[in-house]
Design a protein around this motif. Structure first.
Motif, mmCIF file in Angstrom:
data_model
loop_
_atom_site.group_PDB
_atom_site.id
_atom_site.type_symbol
_atom_site.label_atom_id
_atom_site.label_comp_id
_atom_site.label_asym_id
_atom_site.label_seq_id
_atom_site.Cartn_x
_atom_site.Cartn_y
_atom_site.Cartn_z
ATOM 1 N N LEU A 13 -3.969 16.344 21.927
ATOM 2 C CA LEU A 13 -3.972 15.536 23.143
ATOM 3 C C LEU A 13 -4.042 14.076 22.745
ATOM 4 C CD1 LEU A 13 -5.816 16.127 26.435
ATOM 5 C CD2 LEU A 13 -6.096 13.935 25.295
ATOM 6 N N ARG A 14 -3.116 13.305 23.247
ATOM 7 C CA ARG A 14 -3.127 11.857 23.040
ATOM 8 C C ARG A 14 -3.309 11.202 24.391
ATOM 9 N NH1 ARG A 14 -1.623 10.342 17.957
ATOM 10 N NH2 ARG A 14 -0.562 11.927 16.737
ATOM 11 N N GLU A 15 -4.332 10.348 24.466
ATOM 12 C CA GLU A 15 -4.622 9.634 25.699
ATOM 13 C C GLU A 15 -4.703 8.151 25.383
ATOM 14 O OE1 GLU A 15 -7.867 9.596 29.353
ATOM 15 O OE2 GLU A 15 -8.202 10.924 27.649
ATOM 16 N N ARG A 16 -3.940 7.388 26.142
ATOM 17 C CA ARG A 16 -3.900 5.948 25.909
ATOM 18 C C ARG A 16 -5.322 5.377 25.931
ATOM 19 N NH1 ARG A 16 -1.888 2.669 30.233
ATOM 20 N NH2 ARG A 16 -0.768 4.559 30.786
ATOM 21 N N GLY A 17 -5.658 4.611 24.892
ATOM 22 C CA GLY A 17 -6.965 3.983 24.799
ATOM 23 C C GLY A 17 -8.020 4.806 24.077
ATOM 24 N N TYR A 18 -7.663 6.033 23.660
ATOM 25 C CA TYR A 18 -8.612 6.918 22.980
ATOM 26 C C TYR A 18 -7.970 7.494 21.725
ATOM 27 C CZ TYR A 18 -11.285 6.748 27.295
ATOM 28 O OH TYR A 18 -11.999 6.321 28.369
#
Length: 116
Positions: free
Chosen positions: A37-42
């Protein structure tokens, strides 16, 4: 300016690379069925099926958090480290791929993903 949507903010990628999670010398999880999982800002996270996690080493904590993009997360601790894993038992509809999977805090634990 448009609102931030889950699709724009988060991407999910199933893969078969081996992922192992260690707490010191203790193997907490070993999987070839992870979802990245890639989440912008993390930082990127690996979500592993609960069946690939040695749940006997984890203790459910009282911590619950809410993410407007994923839903409510419950947390797990070890004897030494509080809240080092989390799980979305009932994530929001767009995130159903991570249902029942656990992610781990790689600032405290060693999360090793084999190269392709």
């Amino acid at each position: 300016m448009s609102a931030d949507t889950t699709q724009d903010r988060i991407s999910l990628h199933s893969h078969t690379r081996r992922v192992r999670v260690w707490d010191g010398d203790t193997l907490l999880a070993d999987s070839t069925r992870a979802v990245g999982l890639r989440e912008r800002g993390y930082p990127p996270r690996q979500y592993l099926p609960e069946s690939d996690v040695h749940m006997a080493y984890l203790i459910r904590s009282a911590t619950v958090t809410h993410c407007p993009f994923k839903g409510d997360a419950t947390y797990y601790s070890t004897d030494e480290h509080p809240d080092i894993a989390w799980q979305y038992a009932n994530p929001l509809a767009d995130m159903d791929t991570i249902t029942g999977r656990l992610a781990f805090d790689d600032t405290i634990l060693t999360v090793h993903v084999d190269a392709e």
